[in-house]
Design a protein around this motif. Sequence first.
Motif, short mmCIF file in Angstrom:
data_model
loop_
_atom_site.label_atom_id
_atom_site.label_comp_id
_atom_site.label_asym_id
_atom_site.label_seq_id
_atom_site.Cartn_x
_atom_site.Cartn_y
_atom_site.Cartn_z
N ASN A 134 1.05 -1.15 -0.10
CA ASN A 134 0.01 0.07 -0.03
C ASN A 134 0.82 1.20 0.08
N ALA A 135 0.23 2.33 -0.45
CA ALA A 135 0.72 3.63 -0.23
C ALA A 135 2.03 3.71 -1.29
N VAL A 136 2.20 3.23 -2.15
CA VAL A 136 3.70 3.35 -2.81
C VAL A 136 3.71 4.73 -3.58
N ILE A 137 4.79 5.61 -3.19
CA ILE A 137 4.94 6.67 -3.86
C ILE A 137 5.92 7.15 -4.81
N ALA A 138 6.91 5.95 -4.98
CA ALA A 138 7.88 6.13 -5.92
C ALA A 138 8.75 4.84 -5.85
N ASP A 139 9.22 4.71 -7.09
CA ASP A 139 10.33 3.48 -7.47
C ASP A 139 11.50 4.05 -7.93
N VAL A 141 5.54 13.67 -13.54
CA VAL A 141 4.25 12.96 -14.40
C VAL A 141 4.65 11.53 -14.83
N ALA A 142 5.99 11.87 -15.80
CA ALA A 142 6.28 10.41 -16.03
C ALA A 142 6.62 9.34 -15.19
N SER A 143 7.11 9.62 -13.85
CA SER A 143 7.38 8.76 -12.64
C SER A 143 5.92 8.09 -12.27
N ASP A 144 4.95 9.01 -12.11
CA ASP A 144 3.47 8.37 -11.68
C ASP A 144 3.07 7.43 -12.75
N LEU A 145 3.16 7.51 -14.13
CA LEU A 145 2.82 7.16 -15.22
C LEU A 145 3.36 5.53 -15.14
N LEU A 201 4.91 4.18 -12.52
CA LEU A 201 4.46 3.55 -11.23
C LEU A 201 3.45 2.57 -11.60
N ARG A 202 2.54 3.41 -12.23
CA ARG A 202 1.21 2.65 -12.56
C ARG A 202 1.38 1.40 -13.45
N HIS A 218 2.69 -1.64 -11.59
CA HIS A 218 1.59 -2.29 -11.06
C HIS A 218 0.77 -3.19 -12.01
N ALA A 219 0.48 -2.56 -13.16
CA ALA A 219 -0.24 -3.49 -14.03
C ALA A 219 0.54 -4.55 -14.58
N LEU A 220 2.05 -4.07 -14.83
CA LEU A 220 2.81 -5.27 -15.17
C LEU A 220 2.97 -6.54 -13.97
N THR A 221 2.93 -6.11 -12.76
CA THR A 221 3.00 -6.94 -11.87
C THR A 221 1.55 -8.03 -11.92
N ASP A 222 0.53 -7.36 -12.14
CA ASP A 222 -0.58 -8.07 -12.35
C ASP A 222 -0.75 -9.06 -13.34
#
Length: 223
Positions: A17-22, A96-100, A102-103, A106-110
């Motif tokens: 939860n609450a991942v803000i950055a990688d 903006v790119a970092s947030d993109l 990061l999402r 998560h999708a690739l992990t799914d």
Amino acid sequence: YAFEEIVTRKVFGIEVNAVIADTMVDAHLLDARKGVTGLEFQSFEYAGVQYKNMVDKTKIAQTSLSRLGKYNALDAKYTLLIHSDQCARKSKSMRVASDLFLRGTHALTDLHERGVKVDMDELDKQEKACAKKIKSCLDSIRESGLLVAGSDEELEKKLRSDDGIRKLLDGRGVKWDALTTGGKLSVDAKALQGIVAHEDTTEEVAIFIRNLLRYSKLEKMNS
């Protein structure tokens, strides 16, 4: 954070939860050069410390809990330090790119967790087509006469030898503009493309390199 997400799901049955950055993603945004985006390099660059060799990842079960605990604590400490520095350096567009990304992670992990349905008949068809192209490429390389080998297996072994390729090209007066981090002549795709574009490169060598690059790409596709 893809690895942590997968392990957390499998072991604990929950998501992170609450991942803000990688920090790995942000490292690529700030400087995508090969070899500078990993935590080991980043820790040394920002703090001048080297601790990754304190644990042999192939012998985790034989490593003491105190040593593992210290290793993980250092990981957490320097990840936070690096994150703070990255936040200060990222431009608005980078955020903006970092947030993109990061999402997207998560999708690739799914996707990694669920797997992908594969049409086995189509896969077999594509593998045969790729193998045919590899054979054609090997025939072209053999016809150039720059590499001598009996079987295709022997030829492929020589093509996978970076030192062998360096020796072959260096013996033909090739002009190199790129070196590896170890100081050797680079034979990665970018370096080889640079050799092809060099005005002193003979057509014979240029054709060989183009076939070598094509072979390397096809081999990766077929692996």
